[in-house]
Design a protein around this motif. Structure first.
Motif, PDB file in Angstrom:
ATOM      1  N   SER A  93       0.851  -1.194   0.000  1.00 33.79           N
ATOM      2  CA  SER A  93       0.000   0.000   0.000  1.00 33.79           C
ATOM      3  C   SER A  93       0.881   1.237   0.000  1.00 33.79           C
ATOM      4  O   SER A  93       1.078   1.875  -1.026  1.00 33.79           O
ATOM      5  CB  SER A  93      -0.927  -0.026   1.210  1.00 33.79           C
ATOM      6  N   MET A  94       1.441   1.575   1.154  1.00 41.90           N
ATOM      7  CA  MET A  94       2.451   2.623   1.234  1.00 41.90           C
ATOM      8  C   MET A  94       3.848   2.033   1.374  1.00 41.90           C
ATOM      9  O   MET A  94       4.842   2.742   1.245  1.00 41.90           O
ATOM     10  CB  MET A  94       2.172   3.538   2.430  1.00 41.90           C
ATOM     11  N   GLY A  95       3.924   0.738   1.709  1.00 41.51           N
ATOM     12  CA  GLY A  95       5.234   0.114   1.891  1.00 41.51           C
ATOM     13  C   GLY A  95       5.937   0.561   3.153  1.00 41.51           C
ATOM     14  O   GLY A  95       7.166   0.551   3.211  1.00 41.51           O
ATOM     15  N   MET A 119      -2.782   4.864  -6.009  1.00 42.91           N
ATOM     16  CA  MET A 119      -4.221   4.658  -5.803  1.00 42.91           C
ATOM     17  C   MET A 119      -4.538   5.196  -4.410  1.00 42.91           C
ATOM     18  O   MET A 119      -4.560   4.473  -3.417  1.00 42.91           O
ATOM     19  CB  MET A 119      -4.558   3.170  -5.938  1.00 42.91           C
ATOM     20  N   ASN A 120      -4.758   6.493  -4.319  1.00 44.93           N
ATOM     21  CA  ASN A 120      -4.733   7.167  -3.021  1.00 44.93           C
ATOM     22  C   ASN A 120      -5.951   8.049  -2.766  1.00 44.93           C
ATOM     23  O   ASN A 120      -5.861   9.067  -2.083  1.00 44.93           O
ATOM     24  CB  ASN A 120      -3.453   8.002  -2.897  1.00 44.93           C
ATOM     25  N   ARG A 121      -7.101   7.639  -3.268  1.00 44.27           N
ATOM     26  CA  ARG A 121      -8.309   8.453  -3.068  1.00 44.27           C
ATOM     27  C   ARG A 121      -9.042   8.075  -1.777  1.00 44.27           C
ATOM     28  O   ARG A 121      -9.156   6.900  -1.447  1.00 44.27           O
ATOM     29  CB  ARG A 121      -9.252   8.290  -4.254  1.00 44.27           C
ATOM     30  N   VAL A 137     -11.690   3.896   1.448  1.00 43.97           N
ATOM     31  CA  VAL A 137     -10.380   4.393   1.040  1.00 43.97           C
ATOM     32  C   VAL A 137      -9.703   3.429   0.077  1.00 43.97           C
ATOM     33  O   VAL A 137     -10.042   2.242   0.006  1.00 43.97           O
ATOM     34  CB  VAL A 137      -9.463   4.614   2.266  1.00 43.97           C
ATOM     35  N   GLU A 138      -8.720   3.969  -0.642  1.00 45.21           N
ATOM     36  CA  GLU A 138      -7.850   3.170  -1.500  1.00 45.21           C
ATOM     37  C   GLU A 138      -6.536   2.895  -0.772  1.00 45.21           C
ATOM     38  O   GLU A 138      -6.259   3.479   0.292  1.00 45.21           O
ATOM     39  CB  GLU A 138      -7.608   3.902  -2.821  1.00 45.21           C
ATOM     40  N   PRO A 139      -5.675   2.031  -1.331  1.00 44.43           N
ATOM     41  CA  PRO A 139      -4.473   1.595  -0.598  1.00 44.43           C
ATOM     42  C   PRO A 139      -3.499   2.709  -0.242  1.00 44.43           C
ATOM     43  O   PRO A 139      -2.840   2.652   0.802  1.00 44.43           O
ATOM     44  CB  PRO A 139      -3.820   0.596  -1.565  1.00 44.43           C
ATOM     45  N   GLY A 140      -3.376   3.736  -1.107  1.00 44.15           N
ATOM     46  CA  GLY A 140      -2.340   4.734  -0.893  1.00 44.15           C
ATOM     47  C   GLY A 140      -2.701   5.863   0.036  1.00 44.15           C
ATOM     48  O   GLY A 140      -1.948   6.844   0.141  1.00 44.15           O
ATOM     49  N   VAL A 141      -3.814   5.767   0.756  1.00 45.16           N
ATOM     50  CA  VAL A 141      -4.203   6.810   1.716  1.00 45.16           C
ATOM     51  C   VAL A 141      -3.428   6.597   3.008  1.00 45.16           C
ATOM     52  O   VAL A 141      -3.618   5.590   3.700  1.00 45.16           O
ATOM     53  CB  VAL A 141      -5.715   6.788   1.977  1.00 45.16           C
TER      54      VAL A 141
END
Length: 531
Positions: free
Chosen positions: A89-91, A114-116, A129-133
């Motif tokens: 996601s963010m790692g 993918m951060n919405r 939420v998406e993974p990059g939030v």
């Protein structure tokens, strides 16, 4: 930063031409600028807290789709060319491998674009939420809206809201068992097909994020700590702002008081008087506050018990320290909780020293409330010197004093035998179990120290498994070791491998959902052995 040629490690048996073709397809799918192959790019995905050689988990490349359409194209190419991908996601799952893949030579599937934040529903108290939030992003959006919903943040805020919940992360509010706040997912299977779980399976549903138990099985749990699919959207429940809260610190003087402390806390957590995560810290863990190890001890091996005891005595601290917050939504309710906690400890553990701080709605928030995003937990990393690192051994233990003491004593003994400070905390996330966080603090460039950590972890896996105890998560280096602890039903393994019934079931599900074995091979030890 981008690179045009792959110089990373390839999986044994993978044709370099097939890998090059996969990269070409990835570039078509997401744009060349979002396929990373240069040495500098690949180094950014290495584990910064590696327990040994970080190249043992090096990625061959990385690819960063921005939409589910792009993701489907990436997975199609990965299947076509036999190239495994490692979704993050963010790692930022620091201490557990961050963005590095368990299987060296995999391609990191970086989902941070993918951060919405797709929805925050004030009426029903949920978000989609998406993974990059990240927690930073999410808190900023709640503040921007003037929301009366509180998020439950992880210890550090750099990581993903979704990723933390999927990895069974912990917060410090009544919603602090983050996996339990998940309600409804959208996932992409290895073949590129999208599935919505729960009530999201009903076209046009407005109930996707409001109820976990619709018709049929609940699949959300299947996609936590697994490699069965890529989670692309996730619902998460949020807590309405409380009327009041209080922060407690309880100091307990003697090392031998642990069993009594556990048995005193358990009923308060079980009946929800303490309605959020509590943390028990041992003497070594307390000693790090505001100090470097060399200020306390410069000798070889673990800091001696008597040195730690003298240091704590000079600060007026007991051997065990407990911290937690309690919350209430009814005016005056917090005062009843405070009184009950104090009365209960006075009756069952009078030697404990209790302090508390209170907050009421409308007052300025304070740091102890843990409502601000933070990177403060990283302060411990260089305890043994720079460059530092940490990971932990995390058994799940029934919240019964005798049982907890039995496991704790073993962990402390083995840490000291391996020359490491037994820096141990225990999370009381629910009323019935404690999750240990026995941190291994080490210097990353000291091969003897990191080798000792690896020996220690594997020794403890074997020994606590013999006691009937398992783990709640593990660093990528030890995922196979943690999975191998699940031995029940091993006698039924007709393959002769001796695997337990649960690992065999996981492998069978993996083979059905991901026959090409391209999604996160080796994660949680799933698919490390083929069914």
């Amino acid at each position: 930063m981008t690179g045009s040629a792959a110089t990373g490690p390839l999986l044994p048996g993978l044709d370099p031409a097939a890998f090059a073709a996969a990269l070409a397809d990835f570039r078509v799918a997401v744009g060349a600028q979002w396929v990373f192959t240069s040495e500098a790019d690949r180094a950014s995905y290495l584990d910064p807290f590696a327990i040994g050689d970080p190249q043992a988990h090096a990625a061959a490349a990385a690819v960063a789709p921005a939409t589910t359409d792009e993701l489907a194209l990436v997975l199609a190419a990965a299947n076509r060319h036999g190239v495994p991908v490692w979704p993050v996601s963010m790692g930022k799952n620091l201490a557990y491998g961050t963005a590095a893949p368990a299987l060296r030579g995999s391609v990191v599937l970086d989902l941070k674009r993918m951060n919405r934040i797709l929805e925050i529903n004030e009426e029903l108290g949920y978000a989609l939420v998406e993974p990059g939030v990240s927690y930073f992003d999410f808190k900023a959006e709640l503040d921007r809206r003037g929301s009366r919903l509180w998020m439950s943040g992880a210890a550090h805020s750099w990581g993903s809201v979704m990723g933390n919940a999927l990895e069974h992360g912990v917060g410090y509010t009544p919603y602090g068992i983050h996996a339990e706040t998940i309600c409804g997912m959208e996932v992409m299977l290895a073949d590129g097909s999208l599935v919505r779980t729960g009530l999201g399976a009903i076209a046009g549903s407005r109930e996707w994020q409001v109820f976990k138990w619709p018709f049929g099985p609940n699949w959300d749990g299947l996609f936590t700590q697994s490699n069965f699919a890529v989670v692309t959207k996730m619902g998460i429940w949020l807590m309405p702002e409380p009327e009041a809260m209080a922060g407690f610190t309880i100091s307990v003087p003697a090392k031998g008081d642990l069993a009594q402390l556990v048995d005193t806390l358990r009923p308060l957590r079980l009946d929800d008087t303490i309605n959020a995560t509590y943390t028990i810290a041992n003497a070594w863990r307390q000693s790090t506050a505001g100090m470097q190890r060399a200020e306390l001890w410069q000798g070889a091996g673990a800091i001696p018990e008597e040195v730690v005891a003298r240091h704590l005595a000079s600060r007026g601290r007991g051997w065990w320290n407990v911290i937690f917050n309690v919350f209430d939504h009814v005016p005056g309710g917090i005062d009843l909780r405070i009184a009950k906690i104090r009365q209960h400890f006075a009756a069952h553990m009078p030697q404990a020293t209790i302090t508390h701080t209170s907050w009421k709605k409308g007052e300025p928030q304070q740091p102890w409330m843990r409502q601000e995003v933070s990177l403060a937990p990283f302060a411990i990393v260089d305890w043994r010197g720079s460059p530092g690192g940490h990971s932990d051994f995390g058994p799940v233990v029934a919240a019964v004093g005798e049982r907890v003491t039995q496991v704790y004593d073993l962990i402390e003994r083995r840490f000291i035998e391996h020359g490491l400070d037994p820096w141990v905390g225990m999370f009381g996330m629910g009323g019935r179990a404690l999750i240990f966080v026995a941190d291994m603090l080490y210097k990353r460039d000291d091969p003897e120290m990191t080798a000792a950590c690896q020996r220690l972890f594997r020794t403890l896996c074997r020994e606590v498994a013999e006691m009937g105890v398992g783990l709640y998560r593990a660093h990528i280096t030890f995922m196979d070791d943690a999975a191998a602890m699940h031995t029940w039903g091993a006698a039924q393994d007709t393959s002769g491998g001796g695997a337990g019934a649960l690992p065999r079931l996981n492998d069978r599900v993996k083979a059905l959902l991901d026959p090409g074995h391209i999604l996160a091979p080796g994660k949680q030890g799933i698919g490390s052995r083929r069914p």
